[in-house]
Motif scaffolding. Structure first.
Motif, PDB file in Angstrom:
ATOM      1  N   THR A 381       1.265  -1.091   0.088  1.00 18.94           N
ATOM      2  CA  THR A 381      -0.145   0.285  -0.478  1.00 18.94           C
ATOM      3  C   THR A 381       0.550   1.408   0.192  1.00 18.94           C
ATOM      4  O   THR A 381       0.174   2.491  -0.882  1.00 18.94           O
ATOM      5  CB  THR A 381      -0.936  -0.327   1.112  1.00 18.94           C
ATOM      6  OG1 THR A 381      -0.647   0.048   2.674  1.00 18.94           O
ATOM      7  CG2 THR A 381      -2.145  -1.046   1.418  1.00 18.94           C
ATOM      8  N   GLN A 382       1.526   0.839   0.853  1.00 20.87           N
ATOM      9  CA  GLN A 382       2.879   2.436   0.815  1.00 20.87           C
ATOM     10  C   GLN A 382       3.693   2.398   0.051  1.00 20.87           C
ATOM     11  O   GLN A 382       4.032   3.206  -0.787  1.00 20.87           O
ATOM     12  CB  GLN A 382       3.922   2.297   2.257  1.00 20.87           C
ATOM     13  CG  GLN A 382       2.616   2.446   3.380  1.00 20.87           C
ATOM     14  CD  GLN A 382       1.237   3.260   3.323  1.00 20.87           C
ATOM     15  OE1 GLN A 382       1.873   4.635   3.635  1.00 20.87           O
ATOM     16  NE2 GLN A 382      -0.309   2.873   2.737  1.00 20.87           N
ATOM     17  N   PHE A 383       4.766   1.863  -0.553  1.00 17.49           N
ATOM     18  CA  PHE A 383       5.096   1.907  -1.904  1.00 17.49           C
ATOM     19  C   PHE A 383       5.121   0.702  -3.296  1.00 17.49           C
ATOM     20  O   PHE A 383       5.562   2.203  -4.370  1.00 17.49           O
ATOM     21  CB  PHE A 383       7.049   1.361  -0.860  1.00 17.49           C
ATOM     22  CG  PHE A 383       6.827   1.930  -0.019  1.00 17.49           C
ATOM     23  CD1 PHE A 383       8.092   3.268  -0.325  1.00 17.49           C
ATOM     24  CD2 PHE A 383       6.852   1.899   1.669  1.00 17.49           C
ATOM     25  CE1 PHE A 383       7.902   3.917   1.106  1.00 17.49           C
ATOM     26  CE2 PHE A 383       7.449   1.947   2.381  1.00 17.49           C
ATOM     27  CZ  PHE A 383       7.702   3.073   2.685  1.00 17.49           C
ATOM     28  N   ASN A 384       4.954   0.008  -2.695  1.00 12.24           N
ATOM     29  CA  ASN A 384       4.405  -1.453  -4.076  1.00 12.24           C
ATOM     30  C   ASN A 384       3.706  -0.740  -5.308  1.00 12.24           C
ATOM     31  O   ASN A 384       3.655  -0.201  -6.493  1.00 12.24           O
ATOM     32  CB  ASN A 384       5.092  -2.576  -4.118  1.00 12.24           C
ATOM     33  CG  ASN A 384       6.077  -3.251  -2.852  1.00 12.24           C
ATOM     34  OD1 ASN A 384       7.201  -2.489  -3.372  1.00 12.24           O
ATOM     35  ND2 ASN A 384       5.502  -3.834  -1.910  1.00 12.24           N
ATOM     36  N   TYR A 385       2.948  -0.287  -5.006  1.00 10.81           N
ATOM     37  CA  TYR A 385       1.102   0.314  -5.623  1.00 10.81           C
ATOM     38  C   TYR A 385       2.458   1.046  -6.446  1.00 10.81           C
ATOM     39  O   TYR A 385       1.866   1.873  -7.605  1.00 10.81           O
ATOM     40  CB  TYR A 385       0.477   0.180  -4.784  1.00 10.81           C
ATOM     41  CG  TYR A 385      -0.633   0.851  -5.779  1.00 10.81           C
ATOM     42  CD1 TYR A 385      -0.968  -0.172  -6.608  1.00 10.81           C
ATOM     43  CD2 TYR A 385      -1.894   2.162  -5.866  1.00 10.81           C
ATOM     44  CE1 TYR A 385      -2.507   1.205  -7.530  1.00 10.81           C
ATOM     45  CE2 TYR A 385      -2.250   2.845  -6.202  1.00 10.81           C
ATOM     46  CZ  TYR A 385      -2.551   1.950  -7.404  1.00 10.81           C
ATOM     47  OH  TYR A 385      -3.207   3.083  -8.129  1.00 10.81           O
ATOM     48  N   GLY A 386       2.476   2.024  -5.780  1.00 12.16           N
ATOM     49  CA  GLY A 386       3.578   3.899  -6.071  1.00 12.16           C
ATOM     50  C   GLY A 386       4.182   3.270  -7.396  1.00 12.16           C
ATOM     51  O   GLY A 386       4.173   3.972  -8.371  1.00 12.16           O
ATOM     52  N   VAL A 387       4.968   2.333  -7.000  1.00 11.82           N
ATOM     53  CA  VAL A 387       6.310   2.011  -8.063  1.00 11.82           C
ATOM     54  C   VAL A 387       5.067   1.887  -9.585  1.00 11.82           C
ATOM     55  O   VAL A 387       6.217   2.505 -10.651  1.00 11.82           O
ATOM     56  CB  VAL A 387       6.788   1.111  -7.744  1.00 11.82           C
ATOM     57  CG1 VAL A 387       7.738   0.803  -8.868  1.00 11.82           C
ATOM     58  CG2 VAL A 387       8.038   1.681  -6.815  1.00 11.82           C
ATOM     59  N   TYR A 496       5.127  -8.412 -10.907  1.00 17.97           N
ATOM     60  CA  TYR A 496       5.685  -8.598  -9.391  1.00 17.97           C
ATOM     61  C   TYR A 496       5.069  -7.683  -9.054  1.00 17.97           C
ATOM     62  O   TYR A 496       4.311  -6.618  -8.391  1.00 17.97           O
ATOM     63  CB  TYR A 496       6.957  -7.309  -8.762  1.00 17.97           C
ATOM     64  CG  TYR A 496       7.702  -7.069  -7.667  1.00 17.97           C
ATOM     65  CD1 TYR A 496       8.537  -8.511  -7.554  1.00 17.97           C
ATOM     66  CD2 TYR A 496       7.151  -6.323  -6.722  1.00 17.97           C
ATOM     67  CE1 TYR A 496       8.707  -8.655  -5.605  1.00 17.97           C
ATOM     68  CE2 TYR A 496       7.779  -5.942  -5.098  1.00 17.97           C
ATOM     69  CZ  TYR A 496       7.904  -7.369  -4.514  1.00 17.97           C
ATOM     70  OH  TYR A 496       8.811  -7.656  -3.444  1.00 17.97           O
ATOM     71  N   ARG A 497       4.494  -9.259  -7.354  1.00 19.06           N
ATOM     72  CA  ARG A 497       3.229  -8.885  -6.731  1.00 19.06           C
ATOM     73  C   ARG A 497       1.967  -8.723  -7.407  1.00 19.06           C
ATOM     74  O   ARG A 497       0.961  -7.794  -7.033  1.00 19.06           O
ATOM     75  CB  ARG A 497       3.585  -8.218  -5.360  1.00 19.06           C
ATOM     76  CG  ARG A 497       5.100  -8.357  -4.921  1.00 19.06           C
ATOM     77  CD  ARG A 497       4.652  -8.394  -3.293  1.00 19.06           C
ATOM     78  NE  ARG A 497       3.582  -7.941  -2.684  1.00 19.06           N
ATOM     79  CZ  ARG A 497       3.765  -9.169  -1.570  1.00 19.06           C
ATOM     80  NH1 ARG A 497       4.158 -10.644  -2.389  1.00 19.06           N
ATOM     81  NH2 ARG A 497       2.071  -8.991  -1.243  1.00 19.06           N
ATOM     82  N   THR A 498       1.348  -8.662  -8.736  1.00 20.05           N
ATOM     83  CA  THR A 498       0.629  -8.522  -9.712  1.00 20.05           C
ATOM     84  C   THR A 498      -0.455  -8.529  -9.007  1.00 20.05           C
ATOM     85  O   THR A 498      -1.844  -7.484  -8.690  1.00 20.05           O
ATOM     86  CB  THR A 498       0.815  -9.134 -10.633  1.00 20.05           C
ATOM     87  OG1 THR A 498       1.185  -8.478 -11.722  1.00 20.05           O
ATOM     88  CG2 THR A 498      -0.922  -8.418 -11.944  1.00 20.05           C
ATOM     89  N   PRO A 499      -1.325  -9.902  -8.421  1.00 19.41           N
ATOM     90  CA  PRO A 499      -2.422  -9.637  -7.562  1.00 19.41           C
ATOM     91  C   PRO A 499      -2.188  -9.128  -6.277  1.00 19.41           C
ATOM     92  O   PRO A 499      -3.979  -8.134  -5.865  1.00 19.41           O
ATOM     93  CB  PRO A 499      -2.954 -11.537  -6.922  1.00 19.41           C
ATOM     94  CG  PRO A 499      -1.079 -12.515  -7.520  1.00 19.41           C
ATOM     95  CD  PRO A 499      -0.285 -10.700  -7.703  1.00 19.41           C
ATOM     96  N   TYR A 500      -1.827  -8.802  -5.595  1.00 22.94           N
ATOM     97  CA  TYR A 500      -1.839  -7.518  -4.487  1.00 22.94           C
ATOM     98  C   TYR A 500      -2.473  -6.495  -4.579  1.00 22.94           C
ATOM     99  O   TYR A 500      -2.584  -5.956  -4.190  1.00 22.94           O
ATOM    100  CB  TYR A 500      -0.194  -8.114  -3.537  1.00 22.94           C
ATOM    101  CG  TYR A 500      -0.283  -9.292  -3.591  1.00 22.94           C
ATOM    102  CD1 TYR A 500      -0.758  -9.891  -1.956  1.00 22.94           C
ATOM    103  CD2 TYR A 500       0.880 -10.299  -3.790  1.00 22.94           C
ATOM    104  CE1 TYR A 500      -0.687 -11.427  -1.507  1.00 22.94           C
ATOM    105  CE2 TYR A 500       0.509 -11.245  -3.403  1.00 22.94           C
ATOM    106  CZ  TYR A 500      -0.083 -11.530  -2.467  1.00 22.94           C
ATOM    107  OH  TYR A 500       0.953 -13.585  -1.853  1.00 22.94           O
TER     108      TYR A 500
END
Length: 515
Positions: A381-387, A496-500
């Motif tokens: 929520t804090q980093f990977n989605y924004g990347v 990378y972590r697509t479903p999440y």
């Protein structure tokens, strides 16, 4: 008599700015603000260089003012003060102060006609702390790769992000907050005007930063005030595409400071600093705006980065963006959330009716699973989605967009890297104190560091990180979602972590629609 001693004597006799250091070969640089005396030989260093007027007294909580020129030769051999915060143990600054708007420059000695790419680093620290003088950020190693390296200070905490109603009322732009963002923009203006004197190419300026620093640079990319100030960007673990407070929402948060702006401006800095603890919660929320940080004020940041990147209303510059494989572990390890029941309560606070989906997706199956599941929920929520969001948005309008993932655990350790651990490798300062304790680095760590440093420098020089011994790094596209993994091996990965991240996107999209 050496020329530096002559200049020092003249400066002192005339009552000018500062005596330059009495050492042979002190490099003197002429800037629009005044002359600077630095230190060093093949790599010259200029420290504590003011880029804006001290934001003290009536300038507290105002946009930075241009620095007044000085006379004489200013000593630039010592770091300036860190901005107001709890002092950092590893800082090389002489202390903390509101008079902190300075930058540090490391530049290779070279012929005057040469022009090197410029890299400007903006530190992280959760918007409440950070220092341009940390040994971890020392710029000499990167400068030896052929760049002019700059680190800068910006106001943090309530000094940098308080959006008081009275501040908006007195502002010609009817804005408040975002002073830390404005500091970075003012520093970039100073750099554009003066970097040629240090051998820098003003047409090849790369902004790069980590965590809150990358988040601020994300705001710089969407700000109408930043036009022409940079040509490339590297965002490491940016807190991007998270909800942003509007100005009225941020003003409501600032009510805790009291109504009287004159009283607040007259308060000792130490008392103002204490307001941080009244505003910032001990456990971060995952789906609501940060209590202190950039806001959508209508002037500096006219729209959210989510809206800007979706509509192409950002600086369309070549971009590298990425993060670490276990971003959240460093944040949640000390949180008072240990059991499945406590995790469910936290999920309900943050995700409401989607709490069941969160508990299932992240597999909060037992008390033992709570911390790792919480870490990955935080990281997504804090980093990977924004990347992923920044890579998608920029690649739609700028084909020179690349995504990376840092997965290497140093010296053969097995625990995945968490937030900030790539910085050691980007700066190559393995002897510096680290945010995350680890064992000693080895030859494999140094080899990986060299690969990352050279890729970052190639990008700064050419707008493309590819070359050298690096495997082919594919430009980003939303369909195949490629990234370059900097791990025990360097290789291309996908999705990378697509479903999440798809879940996070769906939740935040519905949240935005509801509001």
């Amino acid at each position: 008599m050496p020329i530096c001693k002559i200049l020092a004597a003249v400066a002192l006799a005339a009552g000018l700015c500062c005596a330059i250091p009495a050492q042979a070969q002190s490099p003197i640089v002429h800037t629009a603000s005044g002359d600077l005396a630095g230190s060093g030989g093949d790599i010259r260093a200029f420290k504590g260089v003011p880029y804006a007027a001290p934001p003290i007294g009536p300038l507290r909580w105002r946009p930075p003012e241009p620095i007044a020129p000085w006379t004489g030769v200013r000593d630039a051999t010592r770091f300036g003060a860190d901005c107001m915060q709890k002092p950092l143990a590893d800082s090389r600054a002489p202390g903390v102060s509101e008079d902190c708007l300075t930058l540090n420059i490391w530049a290779p000695a070279q012929a005057p006609q040469q022009r090197l790419p410029v890299m400007v680093w903006v530190y992280g620290g959760g918007f409440v702390e950070g220092s341009a003088s940390l040994p971890l950020y020392d710029g000499e190693a990167l400068a030896r790769k052929g760049v002019v390296l700059i680190t800068l200070n910006y106001r943090t905490g309530v000094f940098g992000f308080l959006a008081h109603r009275a501040l908006a009322a007195e502002s010609p732009q009817h804005s408040a907050g975002n002073y830390g963002v404005l500091d970075v923009i003012e520093a970039l203006r100073w750099i554009k005007q003066n970097i040629g004197a240090f051998g820098g190419d003003l047409d090849r300026v790369t902004i790069f930063g980590e965590s809150a620093g990358a988040s601020i640079l994300d705001m710089v990319l969407v700000s109408p005030l930043s036009e022409g100030l940079m040509q490339r960007a590297i965002l490491e673990s940016p807190g991007a595409m998270r909800p942003l407070s509007t100005l009225p929402e941020a003003e409501a948060i600032a009510d805790v400071a009291g109504p009287d702006l004159a009283v607040l401006r007259a308060m000792p800095a130490s008392e103002v600093l204490a307001l941080n603890g009244k505003i910032v919660p001990p456990v971060r929320h995952l789906t609501t705006p940060r209590a202190l940080g950039p806001i959508r004020d209508g002037w500096v940041v006219p729209r959210t980065d989510t809206e800007a990147f979706a509509s192409g209303l950002m600086r369309k510059v070549p971009l590298i963006v990425g993060g670490n494989s276990d971003e959240g572990r460093a944040f949640v390890k000390d949180w008072p959330i240990h059991t499945g029941a406590e995790a469910r309560s936290y999920a309900e606070q943050n995700f409401g009716g989607s709490a069941d989906a969160v508990m299932s997706l992240y597999r909060f199956d037992s008390d033992a699973s709570v911390k790792p599941a919480l870490a990955y929920a935080f990281g997504d929520t804090q980093f990977n989605y924004g990347v992923r969001g920044l890579a998608r948005g920029m690649s739609a309008v700028q084909p020179k967009t690349w995504r990376y993932l840092f997965t290497h655990a140093p010296a053969g350790e097995t625990i995945a890297p968490t937030h900030s651990e790539e910085i050691d490798y980007v700066f190559g300062n393995f002897g510096a104190p680290r945010w995350v304790p680890r064992g000693k680095m080895n030859a494999a760590d140094r080899q990986l560091s060299d690969a990352m440093m050279e890729a970052w420098v190639r990008f700064a020089a050419t707008g493309d990180p590819n070359g050298g011994n690096l495997p082919r790094w594919p430009a980003y596209d939303a369909v195949s979602d490629p990234y370059l993994e900097f791990g025990d091996a360097i290789a291309v990965g996908h999705n990378y972590r697509t479903p999440y991240l798809d879940f996070v996107q769906g939740f935040l999209t519905s949240l935005h629609a509801a509001n």
